[in-house]
Write a protein that holds these residues in place. Structure first.
Motif, PDB file in Angstrom:
ATOM      1  N   GLY A   1       0.814  -1.218   0.000  1.00  0.00           N
ATOM      2  CA  GLY A   1       0.000   0.000   0.000  1.00  0.00           C
ATOM      3  C   GLY A   1       0.842   1.260   0.000  1.00  0.00           C
ATOM      4  O   GLY A   1       0.539   2.228  -0.712  1.00  0.00           O
ATOM      5  N   LEU A   2       1.912   1.275   0.803  1.00  0.00           N
ATOM      6  CA  LEU A   2       2.770   2.450   0.835  1.00  0.00           C
ATOM      7  C   LEU A   2       3.496   2.614  -0.498  1.00  0.00           C
ATOM      8  O   LEU A   2       3.698   3.741  -0.971  1.00  0.00           O
ATOM      9  CB  LEU A   2       3.792   2.350   1.976  1.00  0.00           C
TER      10      LEU A   2
ATOM     11  N   THR B   1      -5.398   3.656  -1.152  1.00  0.00           N
ATOM     12  CA  THR B   1      -6.187   3.876   0.066  1.00  0.00           C
ATOM     13  C   THR B   1      -6.748   2.557   0.593  1.00  0.00           C
ATOM     14  O   THR B   1      -6.724   2.304   1.799  1.00  0.00           O
ATOM     15  CB  THR B   1      -7.352   4.858  -0.186  1.00  0.00           C
ATOM     16  N   THR B   2      -7.215   1.702  -0.303  1.00  0.00           N
ATOM     17  CA  THR B   2      -7.769   0.431   0.161  1.00  0.00           C
ATOM     18  C   THR B   2      -6.687  -0.445   0.779  1.00  0.00           C
ATOM     19  O   THR B   2      -6.900  -1.078   1.812  1.00  0.00           O
ATOM     20  CB  THR B   2      -8.450  -0.304  -0.999  1.00  0.00           C
ATOM     21  N   ALA B   3      -5.505  -0.470   0.132  1.00  0.00           N
ATOM     22  CA  ALA B   3      -4.443  -1.340   0.647  1.00  0.00           C
ATOM     23  C   ALA B   3      -3.983  -0.887   2.025  1.00  0.00           C
ATOM     24  O   ALA B   3      -3.764  -1.710   2.917  1.00  0.00           O
ATOM     25  CB  ALA B   3      -3.259  -1.357  -0.321  1.00  0.00           C
TER      26      ALA B   3
ATOM     27  N   VAL C   1      -8.412  -8.222  -1.707  1.00  0.00           N
ATOM     28  CA  VAL C   1      -7.818  -8.563  -3.008  1.00  0.00           C
ATOM     29  C   VAL C   1      -8.797  -8.242  -4.127  1.00  0.00           C
ATOM     30  O   VAL C   1      -8.420  -7.687  -5.163  1.00  0.00           O
ATOM     31  CB  VAL C   1      -7.403 -10.055  -3.034  1.00  0.00           C
ATOM     32  N   LEU C   2     -10.083  -8.580  -3.920  1.00  0.00           N
ATOM     33  CA  LEU C   2     -11.091  -8.245  -4.925  1.00  0.00           C
ATOM     34  C   LEU C   2     -11.103  -6.742  -5.175  1.00  0.00           C
ATOM     35  O   LEU C   2     -11.206  -6.276  -6.310  1.00  0.00           O
ATOM     36  CB  LEU C   2     -12.485  -8.689  -4.459  1.00  0.00           C
ATOM     37  N   ALA C   3     -10.963  -5.980  -4.073  1.00  0.00           N
ATOM     38  CA  ALA C   3     -11.009  -4.530  -4.212  1.00  0.00           C
ATOM     39  C   ALA C   3      -9.822  -4.029  -5.032  1.00  0.00           C
ATOM     40  O   ALA C   3     -10.012  -3.349  -6.047  1.00  0.00           O
ATOM     41  CB  ALA C   3     -11.008  -3.882  -2.824  1.00  0.00           C
ATOM     42  N   VAL C   4      -8.610  -4.373  -4.637  1.00  0.00           N
ATOM     43  CA  VAL C   4      -7.449  -3.766  -5.300  1.00  0.00           C
ATOM     44  C   VAL C   4      -7.229  -4.342  -6.696  1.00  0.00           C
ATOM     45  O   VAL C   4      -6.573  -3.701  -7.509  1.00  0.00           O
ATOM     46  CB  VAL C   4      -6.153  -3.899  -4.482  1.00  0.00           C
TER      47      VAL C   4
END
Lengths: 526, 56
Positions: A66-67, A99-101, A145-148
């Motif tokens: 994410g970072l 943002t999601t991660a 995982v589905l989101a990203v």
């Protein structure tokens, strides 16, 4: 895991395949142990920490990912060519991945891992069963995982921090209800009569996030085989629901949950009880009941009725009381333990988190005032504010708690390297400060440039003028983010090496919740 | 929507106000009730005990 959607002729098909693969994997994982004997009753003599361990590892993987994406996004703002020409890698698609991660991947896994740890310790009871914590942890990660994977493909319902489409949202509801049930069932089995305040915060986090998630994601899919859905609300109602969700996601995901972490790990690590247990109760009810009304401050100067904006502003100002009560409570707990704060980077992480929490909540109340918002809204000031909270408060308290809990659950004497914890601490604080100061400067300059009129009443600066003025601050921001990312990588490496340390210490010493102060002579508990 | 603006404002200015005031009072009374002090103090100390096993 259910294979809800398999093989469609839409981007949803890829997700169907992903869910199918996850389902097969789970069948094998469960199948492997299906004929194993019933676990003996001896298991009730110890806490069940394996899900916590997995959660910590997953959280660290997510934070590095994410970072890294976040810093990529930051460099894209410096140089737009860094999208490398792909549609999938454009700012609008990569930013929600970041943002999601970090919020859901890192923050969520950190919360699940630590909450299960704290829940068992404070209830003095083991989790009720073996399977459901794994269902929650892995199911939640499937959601992430589905989101990203969805965003780069363009699967989004365009609601900030709630971009996932209907099928992932439904899945998360199932996972979340099981999470809440684990909490209730463990509390029902508790041996300690009083429910420690950290659990109240964790429960508020779980319960309210479920409410927010369900209401904000009420939507009608185009068809059962199609990823796209349309929300039930429209116009200003939709905006209000979205920011009621958005601000309470900050309140209950990024605040209440992490306060639960703080109220357990900070006192334990400092070896002192919380300064005022009464104050923690008052702030709890203050936070839960005031935050609910603050969302409309995101919609100042919009079509939202004026009185609703004022309502949000008033409640945001009142929120300062419980917020500072919590921050003050944390810092006053450290009175008498400042020597430990000096010597122990883990405790220092938590101390700095409390300071940032105090600063950010003050800034937030201030920015919610309509007149201030007139300057700050739509500028980088907001971005700076969010990251003061996210980097300074959420990430710091999580890193501190993880550094505290890793040696305890893996039964190690201490972290692999105290020096690396120290390095991580200084990189984090440098990164956060560089980031926040860059965005404060950039945001205020931006806001002022946009509202400067010449003598004949026209705007003095064009939008491009303000962009050019932002450039140096965007470079600084990306460098700050890079420092924070390097810190995160060091943290992940340090935790991995701690797990791989060959010599688990004997049960007798490992069982002491009072940690050995890293890099200093151990100090006795109170 | 059939809910009128005036109705909503009326509810929030009357019922809303008093329910939040009553709630605040209830929380303060609970937190500062003298006999609860012992319970809270022992709860605050309970997380510091040196043990890492569920109670039987």
């Amino acid at each position: 895991m259910l294979l809800g959607v398999v093989g469609r002729d839409d981007p949803i098909g890829i997700h169907g395949a992903l869910i199918f693969a996850a389902g097969i994997l789970t069948i094998f994982l469960i199948g492997k142990d299906y004929y194993a004997p019933e676990p003996s009753d001896e298991r009730f003599a110890s806490y069940y920490d394996d899900p916590t361990k997995a959660g910590i590892v997953l959280a660290m993987i997510w934070v590095v990912f994410g970072l890294a994406v976040g810093d990529w996004v930051a460099w894209q703002l410096v140089n737009p060519n860094l999208t490398f020409g792909g549609g999938w890698s454009s700012f609008g698609r990569i930013r929600p991945v970041h943002t999601t991660a970090v919020i859901f991947g890192f923050g969520g896994n950190g919360l699940i891992a630590t909450s299960l740890y704290v829940l068992q310790r404070t209830s003095r009871a083991r989790l009720p069963d073996q399977l459901s914590p794994w269902f929650v942890l892995l199911g939640y990660n499937l959601f992430c995982v589905l989101a990203v994977t969805g965003y780069p493909m363009g699967i989004t319902q365009s609601k900030e921090y709630a971009e996932t489409e209907w099928y992932a949202d439904i899945w998360l509801v199932v996972v979340w209800v099981v999470y809440f049930l684990i909490y209730l069932r463990t509390l029902a089995r508790r041996k300690e009569p009083h429910i420690y305040v950290a659990n109240w915060y964790f429960m508020a986090f779980i319960l309210v996030v479920a409410m927010l998630h369900i209401v904000n994601n009420l939507a009608v899919p185009v068809s059962i085989g199609h990823a796209k859905s349309y929300t039930l609300f429209s116009g200003v109602q939709d905006a209000m629901i979205q920011w009621w969700y958005g601000h309470n996601a900050v309140a209950f995901f990024l605040t209440a949950g992490f306060l639960g972490m703080m109220y357990y790990f900070l006192p334990v690590r400092a070896g002192r009880p919380i300064f005022s247990y009464r104050m923690s109760i008052i702030s709890f009810w203050g936070i839960t009941f005031l935050y609910m009304w603050a969302g409309s401050h995101h919609l100042h100067f919009t079509a939202l009725p004026h009185w609703v904006q004022t309502l949000g502003m008033t409640f945001s100002l009142m929120l300062l009381v419980p917020s500072w009560a919590s921050a003050g409570n944390a810092l006053l707990t450290l009175n008498g333990a400042w020597a430990k704060v000096r010597d122990d980077a883990t405790l220092r992480f938590m101390m700095v988190a409390a300071v940032f929490y105090g600063l950010t909540t003050f800034e937030g109340s201030f920015m919610a005032i309509r007149a201030v918002n007139a300057l700050s809204h739509y500028t980088d000031w907001t971005v700076g504010h969010v990251h003061a909270g996210a980097l300074g408060w959420v990430a710091m308290i999580t890193f501190g708690s993880i550094y505290a809990v890793v040696p305890w659950v893996w039964k190690r004497k201490s972290m692999y390297s105290a020096g690396l914890v120290e390095a991580h601490f200084w990189l984090s604080i440098a990164g956060a400060l560089v980031y926040v100061f860059a965005m404060w400067n950039s945001g205020i300059i931006q806001g002022l440039m946009w509202r400067t009129y010449s003598e004949d009443g026209t705007l003095t600066y064009s939008f491009v003028d303000s962009l050019i003025a932002m450039h140096p601050y965007y470079v600084a921001r990306a460098i700050g983010g890079l420092l924070f990312l390097i810190g995160g990588c060091i943290g992940a490496y340090n935790i991995w090496m701690t797990i791989k340390l060959p010599n688990p210490i004997s049960e007798a010493t490992a069982d002491q919740p009072e940690p050995k102060a890293i890099g200093a002579s151990p100090q006795p508990a109170e | 929507m059939s809910i009128e603006h005036d109705f909503l404002v009326g509810v929030s200015k009357s019922f809303g106000l008093f329910y939040l005031l009553a709630l605040s009072a209830a929380v303060l009374v609970y937190a500062y009730w003298p006999s609860n002090k012992k319970r809270f103090d022992s709860a605050a100390r309970s997380i510091l005990r040196d043990e890492d096993k569920p109670w039987p």
